[in-house]
Design a protein around this motif. Structure first.
Motif, short mmCIF file in Angstrom:
data_model
loop_
_atom_site.label_atom_id
_atom_site.label_comp_id
_atom_site.label_asym_id
_atom_site.label_seq_id
_atom_site.Cartn_x
_atom_site.Cartn_y
_atom_site.Cartn_z
N TYR A 16 58.26 -84.71 -89.27
CA TYR A 16 59.49 -85.35 -88.80
C TYR A 16 60.21 -84.47 -87.77
N VAL A 17 60.29 -83.17 -88.05
CA VAL A 17 60.95 -82.26 -87.12
C VAL A 17 60.15 -82.16 -85.82
N GLN A 20 60.87 -85.18 -83.76
CA GLN A 20 62.18 -85.09 -83.13
C GLN A 20 62.15 -84.18 -81.91
N ALA A 24 62.71 -85.30 -77.97
CA ALA A 24 63.73 -84.70 -77.13
C ALA A 24 63.12 -84.10 -75.86
#
Length: 81
Positions: A16-17, A20, A24
């Motif tokens: 998940y990180v 993200q 970005a």
């Protein structure tokens, strides 16, 4: 059993990180990938019902096109910080 659940939780949080961070840093590439995924589901799954090779070729072309256009657009966009 607890160790397996902790491991799966750790792996899902790390994924998940990373997603993200990828979203970005590479928004154009992410949009192209998501578009290709949706097109793959929309075209490839129904084409499995028929044995027509033309459907499979069109499906591969439709899925590859957004990725190629996304890579072309990515080169023109300034990187985000």
């Amino acid at each position: 059993m607890r160790r397996i659940l902790d491991f799966l939780n750790d792996v899902s949080l790390r994924a998940y990180v990373r997603l993200q961070v990828f979203a970005a840093q590479e928004p154009v590439r992410l949009r192209a990938s998501l578009t290709s995924l949706v097109l793959a589901l929309a075209f490839f799954l129904p084409s499995l019902a028929s044995a027509d090779i033309a459907d499979h070729i069109v499906t591969v072309g439709m899925v590859a096109l957004p990725i190629l256009v996304g890579e072309s657009a990515r080169r023109k966009v300034a990187p985000t910080e």
